[in-house]
Design a protein around this motif. Sequence first.
Motif, mmCIF file in Angstrom:
data_model
loop_
_atom_site.group_PDB
_atom_site.id
_atom_site.type_symbol
_atom_site.label_atom_id
_atom_site.label_comp_id
_atom_site.label_asym_id
_atom_site.label_seq_id
_atom_site.Cartn_x
_atom_site.Cartn_y
_atom_site.Cartn_z
ATOM 1 N N SER A 517 -14.989 2.356 26.632
ATOM 2 C CA SER A 517 -13.918 3.218 27.106
ATOM 3 C C SER A 517 -13.532 4.169 25.987
ATOM 4 C CB SER A 517 -12.703 2.390 27.559
ATOM 5 O OG SER A 517 -12.114 1.722 26.473
ATOM 6 N N TYR A 518 -13.221 5.397 26.378
ATOM 7 C CA TYR A 518 -12.811 6.434 25.437
ATOM 8 C C TYR A 518 -11.422 6.913 25.833
ATOM 9 C CZ TYR A 518 -17.734 6.664 24.024
ATOM 10 O OH TYR A 518 -18.989 6.363 23.555
ATOM 11 N N GLN A 528 -9.887 7.605 20.427
ATOM 12 C CA GLN A 528 -10.100 6.163 20.262
ATOM 13 C C GLN A 528 -11.293 5.728 21.093
ATOM 14 O OE1 GLN A 528 -6.647 3.641 20.593
ATOM 15 N NE2 GLN A 528 -7.825 1.834 21.176
ATOM 16 N N THR A 529 -12.094 4.833 20.521
ATOM 17 C CA THR A 529 -13.264 4.287 21.185
ATOM 18 C C THR A 529 -13.164 2.771 21.203
ATOM 19 O OG1 THR A 529 -14.612 6.117 20.346
ATOM 20 C CG2 THR A 529 -15.776 4.212 21.227
ATOM 21 N N ASP A 530 -13.399 2.173 22.374
ATOM 22 C CA ASP A 530 -13.365 0.718 22.518
ATOM 23 C C ASP A 530 -14.671 0.258 23.152
ATOM 24 O OD1 ASP A 530 -10.328 -0.104 21.989
ATOM 25 O OD2 ASP A 530 -10.340 1.758 23.138
ATOM 26 N N ALA A 532 -16.750 -3.280 24.414
ATOM 27 C CA ALA A 532 -16.725 -4.712 24.715
ATOM 28 C C ALA A 532 -18.164 -5.202 24.804
ATOM 29 C CB ALA A 532 -15.984 -4.983 26.018
ATOM 30 N N GLY A 582 -9.272 0.319 12.629
ATOM 31 C CA GLY A 582 -9.967 -0.397 13.694
ATOM 32 C C GLY A 582 -9.611 -1.861 13.743
ATOM 33 N N ASP A 587 -12.076 -11.655 22.964
ATOM 34 C CA ASP A 587 -11.144 -11.667 24.079
ATOM 35 C C ASP A 587 -11.268 -12.946 24.895
ATOM 36 O OD1 ASP A 587 -13.382 -11.420 25.685
ATOM 37 O OD2 ASP A 587 -13.050 -9.320 26.184
ATOM 38 N N ASN A 593 -14.709 -7.446 21.098
ATOM 39 C CA ASN A 593 -14.173 -6.107 21.307
ATOM 40 C C ASN A 593 -14.040 -5.403 19.964
ATOM 41 O OD1 ASN A 593 -13.508 -5.898 24.243
ATOM 42 N ND2 ASN A 593 -12.330 -7.724 23.769
ATOM 43 N N SER A 595 -12.692 -1.848 18.321
ATOM 44 C CA SER A 595 -11.882 -0.659 18.582
ATOM 45 C C SER A 595 -11.794 0.163 17.306
ATOM 46 C CB SER A 595 -10.471 -1.035 19.036
ATOM 47 O OG SER A 595 -10.507 -1.826 20.200
ATOM 48 N N TRP A 597 -9.958 3.927 16.011
ATOM 49 C CA TRP A 597 -9.103 5.048 16.373
ATOM 50 C C TRP A 597 -8.761 5.870 15.135
ATOM 51 C CZ3 TRP A 597 -7.611 -0.081 16.673
ATOM 52 C CH2 TRP A 597 -6.684 -0.508 15.743
ATOM 53 N N GLN A 602 -2.531 5.552 17.221
ATOM 54 C CA GLN A 602 -1.875 4.416 17.887
ATOM 55 C C GLN A 602 -0.403 4.351 17.523
ATOM 56 O OE1 GLN A 602 -3.384 0.530 18.098
ATOM 57 N NE2 GLN A 602 -5.062 1.133 19.383
#
Length: 602
Positions: A517-518, A528-530, A532, A582, A587, A593, A595, A597, A602
């Motif tokens: 997800s971006y 931000q990039t996440d 999983a 980051g 999870d 996960n 992350s 950013w 944030q």
Amino acid sequence: MKAVMLNNRYRIIKTLGRGGFGETYLTEDTHMPSGRKCVLKQLKPIVKQPKTPLWMKERFQREAAILEELGENSNQIPQLYAYFSEDGKFYLVQEWIEGLTLDQYWEREGNLHRDEVRQILLQLLPVLNYVHSRRIIHRDIKPENIILRQGDNLPFLIDFGAVKEAMATEINQNSNSTYSASIGTPGYMSSEQAAGRPIYSSDLYSLGLTAIFLLTGKSPNELETNPRTGEIIWQEHAFNLDPKLAAVIDQAIRFHPRDRFATAQEMLVAINSGLNAPRTTHPTGATLNLAPRSNSASEQYISRGNKHHTIAMEPKGANKPKKRGLLANVALFMLIAIGIGAGTFAAGFAVISSLLRSPETSTQQAEVKPPTRTPDLFPTIEKQDDINQKESDQKQAEADKKEVERNEAAKNAARRARLRKIAAEIRKKVRNSEPETTEEQPEVFVEEKPPKKLAKIELEPASTPETEISIPILTTGTSESQLMSTLGEPNSTRRGWRPNSQVLVYYDVVPDQANISYQSDDTGKIRQTDVALNQSVSLGAMQQTLAKMLGGNAPAGVKEKLRSVYDRQANFSFFKVSNLEGKVQRDSKDRINISVWERGFQ
């Protein structure tokens, strides 16, 4: 130099610290086959007599027994291995917790992320709750007395003040007078603790100030206080602060104990729920705790400071109606008829009838449950114009809300249409510029109404189960149009937590192994990039993905933090690289996960 040996058993390796009550050493237990390392605390009593009194030895023995019990029943308090006295000095031998104290950790990492501080509080409060349940107050909670154990970063509570207090009583040789110094660290001590009267919430006060130090890097003596209320001003020094966490910390550090959390359990519940325990103020100035404190429905509690006063409430039906004099009832009846008009005359008559009814007949009535709030005996009769106005205002508010929602939906639809158009134009230009070839190229399918998988990415056949997978990563700063030209339209789009931001989610970019997800801001740039990743993905592939997210290179320390989560040595870990921050976290679905950013996003 000959090594110093204490109690003919503990060989001193090095000095860990010195203070007003003694010294702390790292020692080796020569009587154990493993030669295990221990922490040996040397305590020097403040005695103005040539010989240490017997009562002080007995008190030291009693406090040592308490430490033994605490260490045996909590896995976050060091175990007590031994205690002894020698040459008028007292010694404690405790388990050595290898790791960094919170002040050392802050020196290395800088201000901690709000999630990291929340996690530390969530892990420490159950320990404090247990300690308080044993009627023990720590009295010296501060960053230096909390150790994060190496490997899993589990916080340990050390250096209890009860033993120090046993050593802090001065005895005058020429009289029977005694003086006990207050235990604690200036700044981290509450006012009642500084006065020598600590309570359980005094520990929560110190813990709150410890959290503030981790978030801001400011020690208590560097913070200003409100000259009118005495409350500490600190939030302006914190970056990216969670309002709910800030509210919990604020309540923990209130100047007056009655305004703080009464127990560690209350504070723990507040952090988990993001809400304070429901309370209100009694007209007398006492605090009325609305949360249930008793299994009996016949009691309510009013808390004043540290004392609880019980108000007995009779069960339903216990208080029987009192008979009134005839003249009093007639007068009340007339007032009802005149004051509230004919429209509610029947209701008033029913009230008077119930007052006049004898106890014998009242017992024949069916039991009625009391309402959730006390109703007015004589409700106010609103004018019809006021009622109509209220209904009109309510309808207008609902219409305005729907209008805002429609406008927002229209803006989002227009934005998605604009992004689809841009992506289509880019794909068209790419196709037109590609040379003709006889080899068959894999196609990328993008439908108008996206199915579960919009972007189809072909992977090279794996030669071995550990083959490194290739995950398409776009770094922060990339535009949304470039993102969509690479991956196609997202599987889902939702509003981001910042105004005018959105999150673009791509499921199964590597089938059954990776989701991405971006999150973009109002400029249309990715901030931000996440990612999983399933546990089936190898550590090498995860480290390669992390390096891409950081712009092509991941420092060894950051890779090691990923490894610790991958190997289940820790549940989460934060890192900072240049202008990026980051987090690596496992999870609830056992996925890793990652992350990354931009600092300040944030």
